[in-house]
Design an enzyme around this catalytic site. Structure first.
Site, short mmCIF file in Angstrom:
data_model
loop_
_atom_site.label_atom_id
_atom_site.label_comp_id
_atom_site.label_asym_id
_atom_site.label_seq_id
_atom_site.Cartn_x
_atom_site.Cartn_y
_atom_site.Cartn_z
N ARG A 1 38.65 9.40 -35.62
CA ARG A 1 38.56 7.95 -35.73
C ARG A 1 37.65 7.61 -36.91
NH1 ARG A 1 34.12 5.50 -31.48
NH2 ARG A 1 34.73 3.61 -32.56
N ARG A 2 37.51 6.31 -37.18
CA ARG A 2 36.64 5.82 -38.27
C ARG A 2 36.91 6.56 -39.58
NH1 ARG A 2 31.91 6.78 -34.43
NH2 ARG A 2 31.42 4.79 -33.52
N HIS B 1 26.97 -0.92 -24.68
CA HIS B 1 27.81 -0.89 -23.48
C HIS B 1 27.82 -2.24 -22.75
CE1 HIS B 1 30.56 0.80 -20.71
NE2 HIS B 1 29.88 0.20 -19.76
N HIS C 1 41.42 3.77 -26.40
CA HIS C 1 40.76 3.26 -25.17
C HIS C 1 40.34 1.81 -25.34
CE1 HIS C 1 37.74 2.76 -22.03
NE2 HIS C 1 36.80 2.63 -22.94
N PHE C 2 39.69 1.50 -26.47
CA PHE C 2 39.20 0.12 -26.52
C PHE C 2 40.26 -0.88 -26.97
CE2 PHE C 2 37.01 1.61 -30.56
CZ PHE C 2 37.61 0.74 -31.46
N HIS C 3 41.39 -0.36 -27.49
CA HIS C 3 42.47 -1.32 -27.72
C HIS C 3 43.18 -1.67 -26.41
CE1 HIS C 3 41.73 -0.78 -31.99
NE2 HIS C 3 42.36 -1.93 -32.12
N TYR D 1 30.85 -5.27 -21.53
CA TYR D 1 30.92 -6.03 -20.27
C TYR D 1 30.73 -7.51 -20.51
CZ TYR D 1 32.03 -2.23 -17.41
OH TYR D 1 32.73 -1.21 -16.85
FE1 HAS Z 1 34.69 1.96 -22.71
C1 HAS Z 1 33.87 3.70 -25.62
C2 HAS Z 1 33.41 4.52 -20.83
C3 HAS Z 1 35.30 0.17 -19.83
C4 HAS Z 1 35.23 -0.84 -24.61
N1 HAS Z 1 34.58 1.52 -24.74
C5 HAS Z 1 34.24 2.37 -25.76
C6 HAS Z 1 34.28 1.66 -27.01
C7 HAS Z 1 34.62 0.36 -26.72
C8 HAS Z 1 34.83 0.29 -25.28
C9 HAS Z 1 34.73 -0.80 -27.70
O1 HAS Z 1 31.69 6.99 -21.24
C10 HAS Z 1 34.04 2.27 -28.39
C11 HAS Z 1 32.64 2.12 -28.85
C12 HAS Z 1 32.50 2.76 -30.23
O2 HAS Z 1 32.85 2.12 -31.22
O3 HAS Z 1 32.07 3.91 -30.29
N2 HAS Z 1 34.45 2.31 -20.71
C13 HAS Z 1 33.93 3.42 -20.15
C14 HAS Z 1 33.97 3.30 -18.69
C15 HAS Z 1 34.51 2.08 -18.41
C16 HAS Z 1 34.80 1.46 -19.69
C17 HAS Z 1 33.50 4.32 -17.69
N3 HAS Z 1 35.19 0.05 -22.30
C18 HAS Z 1 35.39 -0.48 -21.05
C19 HAS Z 1 35.70 -1.88 -21.18
C20 HAS Z 1 35.69 -2.18 -22.52
C21 HAS Z 1 35.36 -0.94 -23.21
C22 HAS Z 1 35.97 -2.81 -20.02
C23 HAS Z 1 35.91 -3.43 -23.26
C24 HAS Z 1 36.15 -4.58 -22.72
N4 HAS Z 1 33.85 3.77 -23.15
C25 HAS Z 1 33.36 4.63 -22.23
C26 HAS Z 1 32.72 5.76 -22.92
C27 HAS Z 1 32.85 5.54 -24.28
C28 HAS Z 1 33.56 4.28 -24.40
C29 HAS Z 1 32.06 6.94 -22.33
C30 HAS Z 1 32.31 6.41 -25.42
C31 HAS Z 1 33.33 7.39 -25.89
C32 HAS Z 1 32.80 8.19 -27.05
O4 HAS Z 1 32.56 9.38 -26.86
O5 HAS Z 1 32.61 7.64 -28.15
C33 HAS Z 1 34.71 1.53 -17.00
O6 HAS Z 1 34.02 0.34 -16.87
C34 HAS Z 1 36.15 1.37 -16.63
C35 HAS Z 1 36.31 1.00 -15.17
C36 HAS Z 1 37.67 0.44 -14.91
C37 HAS Z 1 38.52 0.81 -13.95
C38 HAS Z 1 39.89 0.13 -13.84
C39 HAS Z 1 40.00 -0.81 -12.63
C40 HAS Z 1 41.27 -1.60 -12.71
C41 HAS Z 1 41.38 -2.93 -12.58
C42 HAS Z 1 42.72 -3.58 -12.74
C43 HAS Z 1 43.19 -4.23 -11.50
C44 HAS Z 1 44.61 -4.67 -11.65
C45 HAS Z 1 45.34 -5.24 -10.67
C46 HAS Z 1 46.76 -5.60 -10.91
C47 HAS Z 1 44.80 -5.48 -9.31
C48 HAS Z 1 38.20 1.88 -12.99
C49 HAS Z 1 40.22 -3.85 -12.28
C50 HAS Z 1 47.58 -4.37 -10.65
C51 HAS Z 1 49.00 -4.71 -10.52
C52 HAS Z 1 49.97 -3.78 -10.43
C53 HAS Z 1 51.35 -4.18 -10.27
C54 HAS Z 1 49.69 -2.33 -10.46
#
Ligand code: HAS
Length: 552
Positions: free
Chosen positions: A439-440, A223, A374-376, A227
Site C-alpha cells: 500500500r501507499r 483509531h 479494509h478501510f474502503h 470511530y
Molecule cells: Fe480498521 C486499519 C482493526 C473497524 C478504518 N482501519 C484501518 C485503517 C482505517 C480503518 C482507515 O487491528 C487504516 C489506517 C492506516 O492508514 O494505516 N478496524 C479494526 C477492528 C475494527 C475496525 C478490530 N476500521 C474499522 C472501522 C473503520 C476502520 C469501523 C472506519 C470507519 N483496522 C484495524 C487494524 C488496523 C486497521 C488492526 C491496522 C492494520 C495495519 O496493520 O496497518 C472493528 O471495530 C470491527 C468490528 C466490526 C464487526 C462487524 C459487525 C457488523 C455489523 C453489521 C450489522 C449488519 C446488519 C445487517 C445487522 C465485528 C454491525 C445484516 C443484514 C443481512 C441481510 C446479513
C-alpha cells in the site's frame, strides 16, 4: 425523546448546517477525482500529466476524504441533531460559525500546501517525512475549530439539562456528546504531537524528531478517529432508520450503553496499528489488542439491535412468517437502502478488522493494500453510504425542498453503482494484499520481480472499480446539487424515531458523565502511561527530516 418538534429549522440555523454540507460535497468531488487518478496510475497504464507527483494526489485523496469530508459532514450533521433535539441559542450559533470558519482557514492552508507539492506526506503524515509548516498549522486549526464545535455541543446539552431538571437527555443529543467527547480526548494526542513535535521541527527549531513517539500519538488519535466516523452512522442506525422503516426505537438503554462502551474502548487501542513497530513492549501491544476486541462488543450489540428493530417492526405490521418481515422492508426508499448496504458491508469490513487486530495475521497484511481494502469497506462503504442515506433527507430538509420519487430512484441507482464499484475495487485490494501487494506506493514492476506477476492484474481490477466509483461520485454530486437548489419546494421529514410507549425507563447511571469519562481516562492511563515513559526513556536518537520529492 423530542421528535420533530419543529417542522423546519429557522433559516439562520439551516444556513450553518448547510455550510458544512457544501464543504462535504465539494470534498467528495475533489477527493474522488484524485482516487480515480490513483487507481489509473497504479494500473500501470496511465501516467499523470504535467509532472504531477503520485504522492501529492494520494495525500490530497486521503486528507480530503478521510479528514475533511468526514469531519465537516459529521459536525454539520451533529449540529443539526442537537438543533433538533435540544436547540441552539443565538450565541451558540455564533460560536458554531466561528468553529466553521476556523476549520475553513485551516483546511485552505492545508489544501494549498498539499496542492503546491509541499506536503506529499499522506494523511498519516508519518515522521520523518517532513511537510511545509503551513500543513501542520492548517491541521492544528482544523482541530481547534472542531474543538470549538465540541464545546458548543456540550454547552447545548448542559443548557437543556438545566432547563429540564431530572429528565433524561434526548438520545441523539447524548450520542453526539459521546462522539465529541471521544473526539476531544483523542485529538489531544495528535494536537500535542503537531504542536510540540511537528511544528517546531518543520520550522527548523528542532533538528530531529522522535519518530516512535509521533506515531504513537498519531495512533492514540487514529483509531478513535475511525470511530468518530462510525458513530454518526450508528446514530442513524439506532435512532433514525427505525422511523424510516415505520418502527420505534429498539432500546434507549442499549443504545446508550453501546455508545458508552465505544467511548471507553475506542481510545486505548492505538497499538493495534503499530503491531509491527519495534520499540513498544509486546505486553502492552497484547493489552491493547485485548481492549481492541472489547470494542467489538458494542458493535455486535448494535448489529443485534438493528436486526431486532427490523424484525419487531415487520412483525407489528403483521408479517408472521420467519422472514416475511425482511422482504417487506422499504427496499425502494434510498434513505433506507443506502445505509442498509452500508450495514451489510460492515460484516466483511469488520471481519477484516478482526484479522488486522490479530497479531500473527497482522504480520501478513500490514502495509499491504489489504488494509486499504479494509478501510474502503468500513469507512468508504459502511460509513459513507450511511452518510449519503442521511444526506438524501437532511439536505432537502435544510433547503426546504423534497426528495422526489425521481431523485429517490436516481439515489437507488447511485447506491448500486457505488456498491458494484466498491466491491470490485475493495475485493481486488484484499486479494492483492494477501499476495503481497504494497500500500501507499506508486506503480512499480519491482524490476520484474516474480511475486509481482501474481498480483499486478488486480491493479487493473482496482482501476475498473475506481472508474465505476467515480461515476457514482458524479451522480451523488449531481443529486446533492438537485436537492440543494432545484428540487421542488416542500417539507422533507427529519426522521427521529420515538420510544415504545411502554419502554422500560432508562437507568439514570447511564448519564453519569463523571463515571464514564473517569473510567475512560483510567483506561487510557493504564494502556499508555508505562509504554509512553518507556518510549521517552529508551528511544533511539531522533530523526533528521526527509523531504519529498527529494531535493525539495
Ligand atoms: Fe480498521 C486499519 C482493526 C473497524 C478504518 N482501519 C484501518 C485503517 C482505517 C480503518 C482507515 O487491528 C487504516 C489506517 C492506516 O492508514 O494505516 N478496524 C479494526 C477492528 C475494527 C475496525 C478490530 N476500521 C474499522 C472501522 C473503520 C476502520 C469501523 C472506519 C470507519 N483496522 C484495524 C487494524 C488496523 C486497521 C488492526 C491496522 C492494520 C495495519 O496493520 O496497518 C472493528 O471495530 C470491527 C468490528 C466490526 C464487526 C462487524 C459487525 C457488523 C455489523 C453489521 C450489522 C449488519 C446488519 C445487517 C445487522 C465485528 C454491525 C445484516 C443484514 C443481512 C441481510 C446479513
Amino acid at each position: 425523546m423530542i421528535a420533530n418538534n419543529r417542522l423546519l429549522f429557522p433559516k439562520k440555523e439551516a444556513r450553518l448546517y448547510m455550510a458544512f454540507m457544501y464543504v462535504t460535497f465539494i470534498s467528495l468531488f475533489v477527493g474522488g477525482l484524485m482516487g480515480l487518478l490513483q487507481t489509473l496510475v497504479r494500473s500501470g497504464k496511465y501516467t499523470l500529466p504535467f509532472n504531477i507527483d503520485y504522492y501529492t494526489i494520494l495525500t490530497v485523496h486521503g486528507v480530503i476524504l478521510g479528514l475533511v469530508l468526514t469531519t465537516y459532514f459529521i459536525i454539520g450533521f451533529q449540529f443539526s441533531l442537537m438543533g433538533k433535539t435540544v436547540g441552539i441559542s443565538d450565541k451558540q450559533l455564533k460560536v458554531a460559525w466561528l468553529s466553521f470558519w476556523v476549520m475553513i482557514v485551516g483546511t485552505i492552508m492545508t489544501a494549498v500546501t498539499i496542492l503546491v507539492g509541499e506536503a506529499s506526506v499522506l494523511y498519516t503524515f508519518y515522521a520523518p517525512l517532513r511537510a511545509h509548516p503551513a500543513f501542520y498549522i492548517g491541521l492544528a486549526l482544523v482541530i481547534i475549530g472542531s474543538w470549538i464545535a465540541a464545546f458548543v455541543n456540550f454547552r447545548q446539552l448542559y443548557v437543556w439539562k438545566k432547563a429540564h431538571k431530572g429528565q433524561k437527555s434526548p438520545l441523539l443529543a447524548f450520542m453526539v456528546t459521546i462522539n465529541m467527547l471521544m473526539w476531544f480526548i483523542a485529538s489531544l494526542g495528535v494536537a500535542s504531537s503537531v504542536l510540540i513535535q511537528f511544528i517546531p521541527w518543520s520550522l527548523g527549531y528542532a533538528e530531529t524528531i522522535n519518530v516512535l513517539m509521533s506515531r504513537t500519538l498519531f495512533w492514540y488519535f487514529g483509531h478513535p478517529l475511525v470511530y468518530f466516523w462510525l458513530l454518526p452512522a450508528y446514530m442513524a442506525w439506532y435512532a433514525l432508520i427505525p422511523r424510516i422503516i415505520g418502527g420505534k426505537l429498539f432500546s434507549d438503554s442499549l443504545a446508550r450503553m453501546s455508545f458508552i462502551l465505544l467511548l471507553m474502548f475506542s481510545i486505548p487501542v492505538g497499538f493495534h496499528h503499530q503491531l509491527t513497530e519495534p520499540g513498544i513492549n509486546p505486553t502492552w501491544k497484547f493489552i491493547q489488542v485485548v481492549l481492541t476486541f472489547m470494542v467489538v462488543i458494542p458493535t455486535l450489540m448494535t448489529a443485534f439491535s438493528i436486526f431486532a428493530t427490523f424484525e419487531t417492526t415487520g412483525r407489528k405490521k403483521g408479517y408472521t412468517s420467519l422472514f416475511g418481515w425482511f422482504k417487506k422492508l422499504p427496499w425502494k426508499d434510498v434513505r433506507f437502502l443506502a445505509p442498509f448496504i452500508g450495514m451489510v458491508a460492515f460484516i466483511p469490513g469488520g471481519a477484516g478488522g478482526i484479522v488486522n487486530a490479530s497479531h500473527q495475521m497482522n504480520a501478513l497484511i500490514h502495509n499491504t493494500i489489504w488494509v486499504t481494502g479494509h478501510f474502503h469497506l468500513t469507512a468508504a462503504t459502511t460509513v459513507i453510504l450511511t452518510f449519503f442515506g442521511i444526506a438524501y433527507w437532511l439536505v432537502p430538509h435544510l433547503t426546504g425542498r423534497r426528495l422526489t420519487p425521481k431523485l429517490n430512484k436516481l439515489g437507488i441507482i447511485q447506491t448500486f453503482i457505488w456498491t458494484i464499484g466498491m466491491t470490485i475495487m475493495s475485493g481486488a485490494m484484499h486479494i492483492q494484499g494477501l499476495l503481497g501487494g504494497p500500500r501507499r506506493s506508486n506503480f512499480s514492476s519491482y524490476a520484474g520481480g516474480e511475486q509481482v506477476e501474481t498480483w499486478v492484474h488486480y491493479q487493473l481490477a482496482q482501476a475498473i472499480g475506481g472508474s465505476i466509483l467515480f461515476i457514482a461520485i458524479l451522480l451523488m454530486v449531481y443529486l446533492f446539487i438537485q436537492l440543494a437548489f432545484f428540487a421542488p419546494r416542500g417539507v422533507e421529514e427529519y426522521p427521529i424515531a420515538e420510544e415504545e410507549a411502554d419502554a422500560e425507563p432508562t437507568p439514570k447511571i447511564l448519564e453519569n458523565w463523571y463515571l464514564w469519562v473517569g473510567i475512560t481516562i483510567a483506561l487510557i492511563l493504564f494502556a499508555y502511561t508505562i509504554p509512553v515513559f518507556d518510549i521517552l526513556k529508551h528511544s533511539p536518537p531522533g530523526s533528521a527530516p526527509f523531504d519529498w520529492p527529494i531535493g525539495r
